[in-house]
Design a protein around this motif. Structure first.
Motif, PDB file in Angstrom:
ATOM      1  N   ASP A  64     -92.138  46.143 -59.577  1.00 47.67           N
ATOM      2  CA  ASP A  64     -93.295  45.647 -58.838  1.00 47.67           C
ATOM      3  C   ASP A  64     -93.017  45.539 -57.344  1.00 47.67           C
ATOM      4  O   ASP A  64     -93.943  45.602 -56.524  1.00 47.67           O
ATOM      5  N   ARG A  65     -91.764  45.377 -56.999  1.00 47.31           N
ATOM      6  CA  ARG A  65     -91.400  45.259 -55.593  1.00 47.31           C
ATOM      7  C   ARG A  65     -90.860  46.575 -55.013  1.00 47.31           C
ATOM      8  O   ARG A  65     -90.174  46.584 -53.993  1.00 47.31           O
ATOM      9  N   GLY A  66     -91.175  47.689 -55.706  1.00 50.49           N
ATOM     10  CA  GLY A  66     -90.928  49.011 -55.143  1.00 50.49           C
ATOM     11  C   GLY A  66     -89.631  49.687 -55.530  1.00 50.49           C
ATOM     12  O   GLY A  66     -89.311  50.758 -54.999  1.00 50.49           O
ATOM     13  N   MET A  67     -88.888  49.119 -56.476  1.00 48.46           N
ATOM     14  CA  MET A  67     -87.609  49.703 -56.848  1.00 48.46           C
ATOM     15  C   MET A  67     -87.775  50.725 -57.977  1.00 48.46           C
ATOM     16  O   MET A  67     -88.339  50.409 -59.029  1.00 48.46           O
ATOM     17  N   SER A  68     -87.295  51.942 -57.759  1.00 46.90           N
ATOM     18  CA  SER A  68     -87.318  52.988 -58.784  1.00 46.90           C
ATOM     19  C   SER A  68     -86.070  52.898 -59.654  1.00 46.90           C
ATOM     20  O   SER A  68     -85.157  52.100 -59.378  1.00 46.90           O
ATOM     21  N   ILE A  69     -86.013  53.724 -60.706  1.00 48.18           N
ATOM     22  CA  ILE A  69     -84.823  53.759 -61.559  1.00 48.18           C
ATOM     23  C   ILE A  69     -83.598  54.146 -60.731  1.00 48.18           C
ATOM     24  O   ILE A  69     -82.513  53.560 -60.881  1.00 48.18           O
ATOM     25  N   ALA A  70     -83.764  55.121 -59.841  1.00 45.34           N
ATOM     26  CA  ALA A  70     -82.642  55.523 -58.988  1.00 45.34           C
ATOM     27  C   ALA A  70     -82.186  54.371 -58.100  1.00 45.34           C
ATOM     28  O   ALA A  70     -80.984  54.177 -57.885  1.00 45.34           O
ATOM     29  N   ASP A  71     -83.142  53.584 -57.577  1.00 36.67           N
ATOM     30  CA  ASP A  71     -82.794  52.424 -56.747  1.00 36.67           C
ATOM     31  C   ASP A  71     -82.013  51.393 -57.552  1.00 36.67           C
ATOM     32  O   ASP A  71     -81.062  50.778 -57.046  1.00 36.67           O
ATOM     33  N   VAL A  72     -82.424  51.195 -58.804  1.00 33.42           N
ATOM     34  CA  VAL A  72     -81.724  50.245 -59.664  1.00 33.42           C
ATOM     35  C   VAL A  72     -80.284  50.696 -59.889  1.00 33.42           C
ATOM     36  O   VAL A  72     -79.345  49.891 -59.829  1.00 33.42           O
ATOM     37  N   VAL A  73     -80.100  51.990 -60.144  1.00 28.63           N
ATOM     38  CA  VAL A  73     -78.750  52.511 -60.362  1.00 28.63           C
ATOM     39  C   VAL A  73     -77.915  52.369 -59.094  1.00 28.63           C
ATOM     40  O   VAL A  73     -76.729  52.009 -59.138  1.00 28.63           O
ATOM     41  N   ILE A  74     -78.527  52.633 -57.921  1.00 21.68           N
ATOM     42  CA  ILE A  74     -77.817  52.444 -56.649  1.00 21.68           C
ATOM     43  C   ILE A  74     -77.369  50.994 -56.505  1.00 21.68           C
ATOM     44  O   ILE A  74     -76.231  50.706 -56.110  1.00 21.68           O
TER      45      ILE A  74
END
Length: 369
Positions: A25-35
């Motif tokens: 909801d705050r703009g984080m994608s799966i790739a962002d989560v992995v980063i």
């Protein structure tokens, strides 16, 4: 017992049941989560051994306290996070907290029991601590899942912030356990030399990595996986409670000491998740947590038993550092498979990683130390 109370308090985090949706909801994608997970792993990687060395010199309580303070601060940042840099800052704080806690609480429990000359009770005591945390975590999931109907996701993080503050206050009541004084604290060089020459450490590492390098990704993405399986979010609290009950059940099965058997079940479940139907996938995920629930106290006990008395936290941190390196490698594989194939197929890749580690464990196990 104060240890159980601290573990239960630090586990009552309603935010975890909706964590991925809050980030999304705050703009984080799966790739962002992995980063973010990779940043967390690097902070842990850099900080664990220095914190372990300091804990072996200065005592356990200061680092247990510092660890929970940093985790509380990470939630303070998450309450106001709307960009990747803010989430990364939260992960840096969480990583520092995790590094400070790494090995300190286990060593505190073991040394307190040894001071009372009942260190042989460490495994049942640690299993009780684990079960207390798991059951409280399940209760938090029920609360968090039910609250989704009437409050926004911010509420979950706000409650979690207050709970972690309470954990910090509880930690002040811990008493430092006396440690062996019959020799100097083991240096990092000495620990590395002993680590390289004992094959039993390789076997322990194989089992630690089999679970540690894979379970993080189950924790982080089961919510998105079940959503892709068309399971409504309102049921996630009950699903999470099931997972916690399964893990607590595994922690209570100390009499079934078959590392290879548990590992084989763990691997089969990963393979099944790549092709399973929605209801079957919930059962497979639950069985993964059952296996992990058995393995975590078992491995923690072995590590405490073989660790050098004057370098217990440092030794535990060394193993954790290697585990973090494995997470980095597994994370790279995870992102590649998710982008080329699908989130569902990543579980087959995790099963392959576990299978390779089980084969290495079996080879070293057949050769006596």
């Amino acid at each position: 017992m104060l240890w159980i109370l601290i573990e239960a308090s630090s586990s009552f985090i309603p935010a975890y049941v909706i964590e991925r949706f809050y980030w999304e909801d705050r703009g984080m994608s799966i790739a962002d989560v992995v980063i973010a997970e990779i940043v967390f792993a690097w902070v842990m990687l850099i900080g664990e051994v220095p914190f372990g060395l300091l804990s072996d010199r200065w005592g356990r309580k200061p680092f247990i306290l510092a660890g929970f303070v940093c985790e509380w601060l990470s939630f303070t940042v998450l309450l106001e996070a709307y960009s990747l840099p803010a989430f990364l800052l939260a992960m840096v704080l969480a990583g520092i907290g995790g590094a400070a806690l790494s090995g300190a609480l286990e060593a505190h429990v073991y040394e307190t029991l040894r001071m009372q000359r009942i260190e042989e009770r460490f495994e049942p005591v640690w299993r009780l601590i684990s079960i207390g945390g798991l059951l409280t975590s399940g209760l938090a999931a029920l609360v968090g899942s039910y609250a989704v109907r009437s409050v926004d996701l911010f509420w979950h993080y706000h409650v979690s912030w207050w709970v972690l503050l309470g954990t910090v206050l509880l930690t002040f009541f811990l008493k430092e356990a006396s440690r062996e004084q019959d020799g100097e604290t083991s240096s990092l060089k000495t620990l590395l030399n002993s680590f390289s020459f004992r094959r039993v450490y390789v076997r322990i590492l194989c089992l630690v990595l089999l679970y540690g390098a894979t379970i993080d990704f189950v924790d982080e993405f089961w919510q998105l996986y079940l959503r892709d399986q068309t399971i409504p979010m309102v049921h996630f609290g009950f699903v999470f409670v099931l997972f916690q009950i399964m893990q607590a059940t595994g922690a209570s099965l100390s009499r079934f000491r078959s590392p290879v058997g548990w590992a084989m079940i763990y691997i089969v479940c990963f393979t099944g998740l790549s092709v399973a139907s929605p209801l079957v996938s919930i059962g497979l995920l639950g069985t993964l947590y059952l296996c992990y629930g058995w393995a975590e106290p078992y491995l923690t006990t072995i590590i405490q038993e073989v660790a050098p008395p004057n370098g217990r936290a440092t030794f535990t941190s060394l193993i954790s550092v290697i585990e973090r390196l494995a997470v980095l490698g597994t994370g790279t594989l995870f992102v590649f498979v998710e982008r080329v194939f699908s989130l569902q197929m990543t579980y087959a890749a995790l099963g392959l990683v576990s299978l390779m580690l089980l084969l290495l464990y079996s080879v070293t196990r057949m050769r006596q130390n």
